[in-house]
Design an enzyme around this catalytic site. Structure first.
Site, mmCIF file in Angstrom:
data_model
loop_
_atom_site.group_PDB
_atom_site.id
_atom_site.type_symbol
_atom_site.label_atom_id
_atom_site.label_comp_id
_atom_site.label_asym_id
_atom_site.label_seq_id
_atom_site.Cartn_x
_atom_site.Cartn_y
_atom_site.Cartn_z
ATOM 1 N N CYS A 382 55.543 26.322 14.322
ATOM 2 C CA CYS A 382 55.842 26.555 12.910
ATOM 3 C C CYS A 382 56.611 27.868 12.748
ATOM 4 O O CYS A 382 57.780 27.934 13.111
ATOM 5 C CB CYS A 382 54.556 26.528 12.077
ATOM 6 S SG CYS A 382 54.840 26.282 10.312
ATOM 7 N N HIS A 516 52.505 21.290 13.541
ATOM 8 C CA HIS A 516 51.300 21.870 14.135
ATOM 9 C C HIS A 516 50.641 20.853 15.074
ATOM 10 O O HIS A 516 49.703 20.132 14.686
ATOM 11 C CB HIS A 516 50.313 22.278 13.039
ATOM 12 C CG HIS A 516 50.731 23.487 12.275
ATOM 13 N ND1 HIS A 516 50.404 24.774 12.656
ATOM 14 C CD2 HIS A 516 51.475 23.601 11.145
ATOM 15 C CE1 HIS A 516 50.925 25.627 11.788
ATOM 16 N NE2 HIS A 516 51.586 24.944 10.866
ATOM 17 N N GLU A 518 48.567 21.291 17.374
ATOM 18 C CA GLU A 518 47.170 21.599 17.671
ATOM 19 C C GLU A 518 46.201 20.784 16.809
ATOM 20 O O GLU A 518 45.040 20.574 17.192
ATOM 21 C CB GLU A 518 46.893 23.094 17.498
ATOM 22 C CG GLU A 518 46.934 23.624 16.066
ATOM 23 C CD GLU A 518 48.311 24.083 15.624
ATOM 24 O OE1 GLU A 518 48.390 24.883 14.678
ATOM 25 O OE2 GLU A 518 49.309 23.624 16.216
#
Length: 544
Positions: A382, A516, A518
């Site tokens: 990001c 993102h 994750e």
């Protein structure tokens, strides 16, 4: 037929209700049941999207664009069940809906009150958007019993249990059993008072989970059971675990899932724990280790990067190595004479995570440059991707004035405010100076990957769907200049307007992503980008 499990907490906060809920869901899954989890948060914010990470930790984002409590991340990581907008409600969201209906005249002139209007809205939320074949809905209530803001939720649950029947509802209460060192003993009185408080509000828990730092003797379990009106077997000890991924096994050995099924009169088929056995084997028997430097803004609060931390651990599981995370404050790299090389040279990989605001941005850019020049594996997420683009613009594309309009007026706005984009609902538009809450590009969006790119090889696909949370984008007008400087745009939105991924072909591992990743990583299914990043870090560790 869906059963409803309500999890409350008492005595103190941070007892691990979210992990307990996620672990219970994983155990019920292992026995063949279909589960879903929800979080009821009593605070008045509509969602955590505008809250500081220092107040609330990370903001978790769902596929359908909800900005949600970080516990939903635990739910997904432990079960693999994607969370939805309907899985997190706050007092603010509940009241916002009620006030909107009142302004429209939906209540036909009635006086709007906590009972029945607020409690009915909470019950409607609990029942909403449930799959017809769902076996269990687990609802965690934030905060502690007795807090004034949680009273409407407790009352709604009391009513809900009466409406649905005790054969379909279950209450689990988590408490603290402290150890008093001077007396050399555990104290059960806080648990007794906490359960008494919950009972006075009309809810008798069937199971009590006792967080403690010392083993809970059978005599204390029997004492808690006697004074709290539950079976001795329903007093479940919860000691600290070596890893959060050891918690499901620990609760299983303590009998939590067995007691839940017993209380609801359901069959208890033998659980299939092979998924968790494999995770624990990889976690506790690594074949090496790597050190990853995370250059961020909120490094003093690990919960601000909770999903990121876990995704790095998952990348280690995929490669059977232990991942040591070195948290590095980006601001420290901005001071004159800062020893950035001394801090980053021991790292086997460098990661610049997401964030907002100018503070620490120059330190992040300096970290990107170090990784690029020293050929250290680099992962930008990001804002981290945006800093990689500014670094590339300044140092390899000859754009000296490159910057981000997020930080003010720029001579060369390589990063700019995104004002329009396409979503499943059609064209989305945003204006500078508008509301901050819920106005970013949120949720899962498609990206197409270049056929000869590193990310295409990593994903094994040319189409991906990843979760976003940002309002600034790389300016597509700088693409040619950046690519001439070696920064390749290897992932784009389907319309070719929004850069999603950049990488460097002349580098061992250099990837920046606008989304993102994750948020979609799990211990039993590590995200491919994190697995590949840690693999590159392992190779780097053999070179130093």
């Amino acid at each position: 037929m869906t059963r409803f499990i309500f999890i409350t907490g008492g005595v103190v906060s941070s007892l691990g209700k979210g992990l307990m809920a996620a672990s219970l869901a994983a155990l019920l899954q292992a026995r063949g049941y279909k589960v879903r989890l929800r979080k009821l948060d009593p605070y008045l914010n509509v969602d955590p999207g505008t809250m500081s990470p220092y107040q609330h930790g990370e903001v978790y984002v769902t596929d359908d664009g909800a900005e949600a409590d970080l516990d939903l991340g635990h739910y997904e990581r432990f079960t693999g069940v994607p969370a939805r907008q309907s899985d997190n409600a706050t007092s603010g969201r509940i009241y916002q809906g009620i006030i909107s209906r009142e302004r429209r005249g939906d209540y036909l002139g009635a006086t709007v009150q906590v009972i029945p209007h607020v409690t009915n809205a909470i019950k409607d939320f609990i029942r909403a958007d449930l799959d017809p074949d769902l076996d269990f809905l687990i609802c965690e209530v934030g905060g502690t019993v007795g807090d004034i803001e949680s009273l409407p939720f407790i009352e709604a649950i009391r009513q809900f249990r009466n409406e649905e029947g005790r054969d379909r509802t279950l209450s689990i209460h988590t408490t603290l059993v402290p150890f008093i060192a001077a007396a050399g003993e555990l104290k059960t009185k806080p648990t007794q008072h906490s359960v008494r408080e919950l009972t006075s509000l009309g809810i008798q828990p069937e199971i009590i989970v006792c967080r403690t730092e010392h083993p809970l003797p059978d005599s204390d379990r029997a004492k808690i059971a006697l004074f709290c009106n539950v079976r001795t077997e329903a007093v479940i000890p919860a000691l600290d675990a070596k890893s959060i991924y050891a918690v499901p096994q620990q609760y299983h050995e303590a009998g939590l899932d067995t007691e839940v099924l017993h209380a609801l009169g359901l069959a208890a088929p033998a659980p299939d724990m092979r998924r968790w056995d494999d995770v624990l084997d990889r976690l506790f028997n690594p074949e090496g280790e790597v050190t990853i430097g995370v250059v961020g803004k909120y490094v003093g609060l690990p919960d601000a990067y909770k999903s990121l931390t876990e995704a790095l651990i998952h990348g280690g599981l995929a490669n059977r190595v232990k991942v040591n995370i070195q948290w590095l404050d980006a601001e420290l790299f901005e001071h004159p004479g800062s020893e950035i090389a001394g801090a980053l040279e021991p790292m086997h990989g460098i990661l610049v995570p997401g964030g907002f605001g100018e503070r620490g941005s120059e330190g992040k850019i300096a970290s990107v440059r170090f990784a690029r020049e020293r050929k250290v594996p680099f992962f930008g997420i990001c804002l981290g991707m945006q800093m990689a683009c500014i670094e590339g613009a300044r140092n390899t594309a000859g754009i000296a004035g490159a910057g981000s309009s997020e930080f003010g007026a720029q001579a060369e706005p390589v990063i700019g405010l995104i004002t329009e984009w396409m979503s499943d609902e059609g064209l989305q538009k945003r204006a500078e100076g508008g509301d901050l809450g819920g106005t970013m590009r949120l949720g899962a969006y498609e990206a197409t990957l270049a056929g000869n790119s590193a990310v295409r090889s990593i994903y094994g696909s040319d189409r991906i769907f990843e979760r976003h949370r940002h309002r600034y984008e790389v300016n597509i007008h700088y693409r040619d200049a950046l690519e001439k400087g070696g920064l390749i745009f290897s992932g784009m939105s389907p319309d070719g307007e929004l850069p999603e991924i950049v990488e460097r072909a002349d580098h061992p591992w250099f990837i920046g992503v606008q989304f993102h990743p994750e948020l979609k990583s799990k211990p039993f299914a590590p995200h491919p980008l994190f697995a590949s990043f840690i693999e590159a870090a392992v190779k780097q560790s053999r070179l130093v």
